[in-house]
Design a protein around this motif. Structure first.
Motif, PDB file in Angstrom:
ATOM      1  N   LEU A  19       0.822  -1.202   0.000  1.00  0.00           N
ATOM      2  CA  LEU A  19       0.000   0.000   0.000  1.00  0.00           C
ATOM      3  C   LEU A  19       0.857   1.253   0.000  1.00  0.00           C
ATOM      4  N   ILE A  20       1.908   1.272   0.789  1.00  0.00           N
ATOM      5  CA  ILE A  20       2.819   2.427   0.857  1.00  0.00           C
ATOM      6  C   ILE A  20       3.489   2.657  -0.488  1.00  0.00           C
ATOM      7  N   VAL A  21       3.973   1.615  -1.116  1.00  0.00           N
ATOM      8  CA  VAL A  21       4.654   1.743  -2.432  1.00  0.00           C
ATOM      9  C   VAL A  21       3.687   2.277  -3.473  1.00  0.00           C
ATOM     10  N   THR A  22       2.443   1.806  -3.458  1.00  0.00           N
ATOM     11  CA  THR A  22       1.442   2.265  -4.442  1.00  0.00           C
ATOM     12  C   THR A  22       1.160   3.741  -4.289  1.00  0.00           C
ATOM     13  N   LEU A  24       3.139   6.051  -3.021  1.00  0.00           N
ATOM     14  CA  LEU A  24       4.318   6.806  -3.443  1.00  0.00           C
ATOM     15  C   LEU A  24       4.403   6.874  -4.973  1.00  0.00           C
ATOM     16  N   CYS A  25       4.119   5.815  -5.644  1.00  0.00           N
ATOM     17  CA  CYS A  25       4.163   5.805  -7.124  1.00  0.00           C
ATOM     18  C   CYS A  25       3.150   6.782  -7.712  1.00  0.00           C
ATOM     19  N   CYS A  26       1.955   6.780  -7.131  1.00  0.00           N
ATOM     20  CA  CYS A  26       0.930   7.709  -7.626  1.00  0.00           C
ATOM     21  C   CYS A  26       1.356   9.146  -7.398  1.00  0.00           C
ATOM     22  N   PHE A  27       1.938   9.418  -6.268  1.00  0.00           N
ATOM     23  CA  PHE A  27       2.369  10.785  -5.958  1.00  0.00           C
ATOM     24  C   PHE A  27       3.450  11.255  -6.933  1.00  0.00           C
ATOM     25  N   PHE A  28       4.485  10.448  -7.122  1.00  0.00           N
ATOM     26  CA  PHE A  28       5.573  10.842  -8.035  1.00  0.00           C
ATOM     27  C   PHE A  28       5.084  10.958  -9.487  1.00  0.00           C
ATOM     28  N   SER A  29       4.163  10.099  -9.894  1.00  0.00           N
ATOM     29  CA  SER A  29       3.622  10.172 -11.259  1.00  0.00           C
ATOM     30  C   SER A  29       2.896  11.486 -11.492  1.00  0.00           C
ATOM     31  N   LEU A  30       2.074  11.897 -10.504  1.00  0.00           N
ATOM     32  CA  LEU A  30       1.360  13.160 -10.630  1.00  0.00           C
ATOM     33  C   LEU A  30       2.317  14.338 -10.616  1.00  0.00           C
ATOM     34  N   PHE A  31       3.356  14.260  -9.813  1.00  0.00           N
ATOM     35  CA  PHE A  31       4.333  15.350  -9.697  1.00  0.00           C
ATOM     36  C   PHE A  31       5.080  15.567 -11.020  1.00  0.00           C
ATOM     37  N   PHE A  32       5.581  14.485 -11.616  1.00  0.00           N
ATOM     38  CA  PHE A  32       6.326  14.619 -12.886  1.00  0.00           C
ATOM     39  C   PHE A  32       5.417  15.033 -14.046  1.00  0.00           C
ATOM     40  N   ARG A  33       4.158  14.653 -13.996  1.00  0.00           N
ATOM     41  CA  ARG A  33       3.222  15.059 -15.052  1.00  0.00           C
ATOM     42  C   ARG A  33       3.007  16.570 -15.017  1.00  0.00           C
ATOM     43  N   LEU A  34       2.904  17.103 -13.808  1.00  0.00           N
ATOM     44  CA  LEU A  34       2.723  18.552 -13.683  1.00  0.00           C
ATOM     45  C   LEU A  34       3.955  19.314 -14.143  1.00  0.00           C
ATOM     46  N   LEU A  35       5.141  18.742 -13.886  1.00  0.00           N
ATOM     47  CA  LEU A  35       6.375  19.401 -14.330  1.00  0.00           C
ATOM     48  C   LEU A  35       6.505  19.372 -15.854  1.00  0.00           C
ATOM     49  N   LYS A  36       6.086  18.286 -16.483  1.00  0.00           N
ATOM     50  CA  LYS A  36       6.279  18.130 -17.928  1.00  0.00           C
ATOM     51  C   LYS A  36       5.237  18.895 -18.716  1.00  0.00           C
ATOM     52  N   TYR A  37       4.007  18.965 -18.264  1.00  0.00           N
ATOM     53  CA  TYR A  37       2.930  19.640 -18.989  1.00  0.00           C
ATOM     54  C   TYR A  37       2.282  20.679 -18.084  1.00  0.00           C
ATOM     55  N   PRO A  38       2.969  21.797 -17.896  1.00  0.00           N
ATOM     56  CA  PRO A  38       2.401  22.796 -16.995  1.00  0.00           C
ATOM     57  C   PRO A  38       1.164  23.462 -17.563  1.00  0.00           C
ATOM     58  N   GLN A  39       0.966  23.466 -18.944  1.00  0.00           N
ATOM     59  CA  GLN A  39      -0.150  24.153 -19.569  1.00  0.00           C
ATOM     60  C   GLN A  39      -1.258  23.193 -19.977  1.00  0.00           C
ATOM     61  N   SER A  40      -1.148  21.947 -19.606  1.00  0.00           N
ATOM     62  CA  SER A  40      -2.067  20.947 -20.140  1.00  0.00           C
ATOM     63  C   SER A  40      -3.512  21.198 -19.760  1.00  0.00           C
ATOM     64  N   ASP A  41      -3.706  21.817 -18.609  1.00  0.00           N
ATOM     65  CA  ASP A  41      -5.078  22.015 -18.178  1.00  0.00           C
ATOM     66  C   ASP A  41      -5.655  23.328 -18.664  1.00  0.00           C
TER      67      ASP A  41
END
Length: 294
Positions: A19-22, A24-41
């Motif tokens: 559960l802890i690993v899952t 953490l993975c979701c958190f890092f995935s969301l973080f890098f997505r925001l860094l890569k596509y800051p204008q996506s929304d």
């Protein structure tokens, strides 16, 4: 620690770690997505509308000009119009003239110039080969008497044939001036029906008889320089004749004579078959004894 200890004492430790690993993975995935596509929304509705509008205008313009859709290719009608426009821009001044003006302009050229013009390019060849241009040149260089005829092979061919006859007729007078019997023999057709009537009134027939008369004239008569005027020619398939006025010397009132020369075409070469010369008399004038030459 107590929680971990309690969990370790239980059998639920693997589930908790997963559960802890899952998480953490979701958190890092969301973080890098925001860094890569800051204008996506952030959407810009104008971009799509503007693109669709531009495409609609382009398609409408193509349809109005007779073109098809899609592919980004220039319609056929547009390409043809552009090609015609470039052709007009690159066309020579001669091509853009009214045909009557072109014919009038070419009528000022002489025979060699018109032939050279026809070898420059395709547009000049079409203009220089125009039948009306050669008809105008014929009437300028020769005679207006044949305005009503229609040459079978066109006026250009008729001009060339007439030019050949006029040149060989002039060669006849050059032979007399140079007093060359061999050249006179090559000029006449070797046939028994050829005839020659000199200005003296003497009549000769057959190749041998005609050449004998010219041998006598060239050997005994003084050198004669004829001035030829009012040359008129008529060319038919295989036969041609030339009428003219000839004057002995530079004075036009000295022994004026009317002459007629007839030529036949054999194996691509013109030969003389008949010559007739007579003295021109004014009203009431009595002829003196004319020279034999002529």
């Amino acid at each position: 620690m107590d929680i971990l200890s309690s969990l370790s004492n239980n059998g639920d430790t693997p589930i908790f770690l997963a559960l802890i690993v899952t998480i953490l993975c979701c958190f890092f995935s969301l973080f890098f997505r925001l860094l890569k596509y800051p204008q996506s929304d952030k959407t810009n509705p104008c971009n799509c509308a503007s693109s669709d509008s531009s495409m609609a205008v382009t398609a409408t313009a193509r349809l109005m000009n007779g073109g098809g859709g899609g592919g980004g290719q220039v319609p056929v009608v547009e390409r043809e119009r552009e090609r015609e426009r470039q052709h007009v821009i690159g066309a020579s001044m001669m091509e853009q003239l009214v045909p009557e003006i072109t014919t009038h302009a070419l009528s000022y050229l002489d025979y060699p110039s018109l032939c050279r013009l026809s070898m420059t390019n395709s547009s000049m060849r079409r203009a220089a080969n125009d039948d009306n241009a050669w008809k105008a040149l014929y009437h300028k260089d020769f005679t207006m008497e044949q305005d009503s005829i229609t040459p079978a092979n066109g006026w250009k061919a008729y001009y060339a044939a007439t030019r050949a006859i006029v040149n060989i007729n002039q060669h006849f007078f050059d032979i007399i001036r140079e007093r060359s019997l061999p050249e006179m023999g090559r000029l006449w057709l070797n046939a028994d029906y050829v005839k020659c009537i000199h200005a003296s009134g003497e009549f000769f027939t057959g190749y041998s008889g005609v050449l004998s008369s010219w041998q006598l004239a060239l050997n005994w008569e003084p050198a004669v320089n004829f001035q030829v005027r009012d040359v008129r020619s008529r060319v038919l398939p295989g036969v041609a004749w030339v009428t003219m006025k000839a004057y002995v010397g530079m004075e036009h009132n000295t022994h004026p004579m009317s002459m007629t020369n007839v030529f036949e075409l054999h194996n691509g070469e013109w030969f003389m078959v008949h010559h007739h010369s007579s003295v021109m008399l004014a009203d009431g004038e009595v002829a003196d004894q004319p020279p034999m030459l002529g």
